[in-house]
Motif scaffolding. Structure first.
Motif, PDB file in Angstrom:
ATOM      1  N   LEU A 156       0.862  -1.174   0.000  1.00 24.39           N
ATOM      2  CA  LEU A 156       0.000   0.000   0.000  1.00 24.39           C
ATOM      3  C   LEU A 156       0.900   1.225   0.000  1.00 24.39           C
ATOM      4  O   LEU A 156       1.893   1.256   0.726  1.00 24.39           O
ATOM      5  CB  LEU A 156      -0.894   0.050   1.241  1.00 24.39           C
ATOM      6  N   ALA A 157       0.556   2.221  -0.806  1.00 27.35           N
ATOM      7  CA  ALA A 157       1.343   3.456  -0.820  1.00 27.35           C
ATOM      8  C   ALA A 157       0.481   4.598  -1.332  1.00 27.35           C
ATOM      9  O   ALA A 157      -0.397   4.406  -2.174  1.00 27.35           O
ATOM     10  CB  ALA A 157       2.587   3.305  -1.703  1.00 27.35           C
ATOM     11  N   VAL A 158       0.744   5.779  -0.802  1.00 28.42           N
ATOM     12  CA  VAL A 158       0.067   6.987  -1.273  1.00 28.42           C
ATOM     13  C   VAL A 158       1.110   8.074  -1.437  1.00 28.42           C
ATOM     14  O   VAL A 158       2.011   8.224  -0.605  1.00 28.42           O
ATOM     15  CB  VAL A 158      -1.056   7.435  -0.305  1.00 28.42           C
ATOM     16  N   THR A 159       1.011   8.805  -2.545  1.00 27.19           N
ATOM     17  CA  THR A 159       1.968   9.862  -2.860  1.00 27.19           C
ATOM     18  C   THR A 159       1.222  11.101  -3.333  1.00 27.19           C
ATOM     19  O   THR A 159       0.307  11.010  -4.162  1.00 27.19           O
ATOM     20  CB  THR A 159       2.942   9.420  -3.972  1.00 27.19           C
ATOM     21  N   VAL A 160       1.596  12.247  -2.797  1.00 23.55           N
ATOM     22  CA  VAL A 160       1.037  13.516  -3.266  1.00 23.55           C
ATOM     23  C   VAL A 160       1.777  13.909  -4.539  1.00 23.55           C
ATOM     24  O   VAL A 160       2.956  14.239  -4.502  1.00 23.55           O
ATOM     25  CB  VAL A 160       1.194  14.619  -2.197  1.00 23.55           C
ATOM     26  N   SER A 161       1.089  13.851  -5.665  1.00 18.47           N
ATOM     27  CA  SER A 161       1.739  14.183  -6.934  1.00 18.47           C
ATOM     28  C   SER A 161       1.517  15.633  -7.338  1.00 18.47           C
ATOM     29  O   SER A 161       2.289  16.194  -8.108  1.00 18.47           O
ATOM     30  CB  SER A 161       1.256  13.259  -8.054  1.00 18.47           C
TER      31      SER A 161
END
Length: 207
Positions: free
Chosen positions: A150-155
């Motif tokens: 699981l991963a979340v990145t602010v692009s």
């Protein structure tokens, strides 16, 4: 941002461990802990376990309303299956426009989706709101492979003045690797025999 350009921003996904937030952030719980040598936080689980995950937006440190937020979400479907996912009422109220699009050729071959949020008003500075809740189930194929499950990145993050404030998000990415819980050690046959050899009297020992 074109989807063909998004994969480049994911190159460092999984190489960034979660760190305490000192500014704006998008983070999730549980955060896990460091159990091995790579930079990804880990969560020990068993097959069939369910994990409740909550994603939170924090606009600390911004000087104007956050009007646009693009998030890259990564999930390994060979290790986790989604049982439930929902946007919170707070998220819907803050961002009236919402869309999701799959990313072509994602890094590590792990499915990745670009979620885009925007609103003419948005979220005021120094606010904290839970934006998404989800429940996942651990699949039999899960393993410690050093890659994010699981991963979340602010692009991209744009404020009401049209200023790109992505660099004010710290950390810009959070990831989690689910891995097997340790199997309890059992007494081996050799260990038992060795113990017996020590405690059993020999023929020349007196009782």
């Amino acid at each position: 941002m074109k989807l063909t350009h998004i994969s480049a921003s994911l190159v460092f996904l999984g190489a960034i461990a979660v760190t305490p937030a000192y500014g704006a952030s998008v983070s999730f719980t549980p955060i896990g802990s460091q159990l091995d040598q790579d930079a990804i936080n880990d969560l020990q689980v068993n097959v069939g376990d369910t994990i409740d995950v909550f994603f939170t937006l924090d606009t600390s440190g911004l000087t104007a309303n956050l009007q646009s937020l693009d998030l890259l979400f990564q999930q390994d479907p060979t290790e986790l299956i989604t049982l439930d996912v929902f946007r919170t009422d707070a998220d819907r109220a803050a961002f009236s426009d919402f869309s999701g699009s799959p990313v072509e050729n994602p890094p590590f071959g792990i499915p990745t989706v670009l979620f885009q949020r925007s609103d003419s008003v948005g979220v005021s500075p120094n606010s904290t709101l839970e934006i998404v809740g989800a429940t996942y189930e651990v699949l039999p194929g899960f393993k410690n492979d050093g890659l994010p499950d699981l991963a979340v990145t602010v692009s991209s993050a744009i404020d009401a003045n049209g200023i790109d404030v992505t660099n004010l998000f710290n950390p810009v990415s959070q990831s989690l690797d689910v891995q097997p819980a340790p199997v309890p050690e059992t007494t081996s046959l050799l260990g038992f025999l060795g113990l017996a050899a020590v405690t059993t009297p020999t023929s020349n020992q007196r009782l």
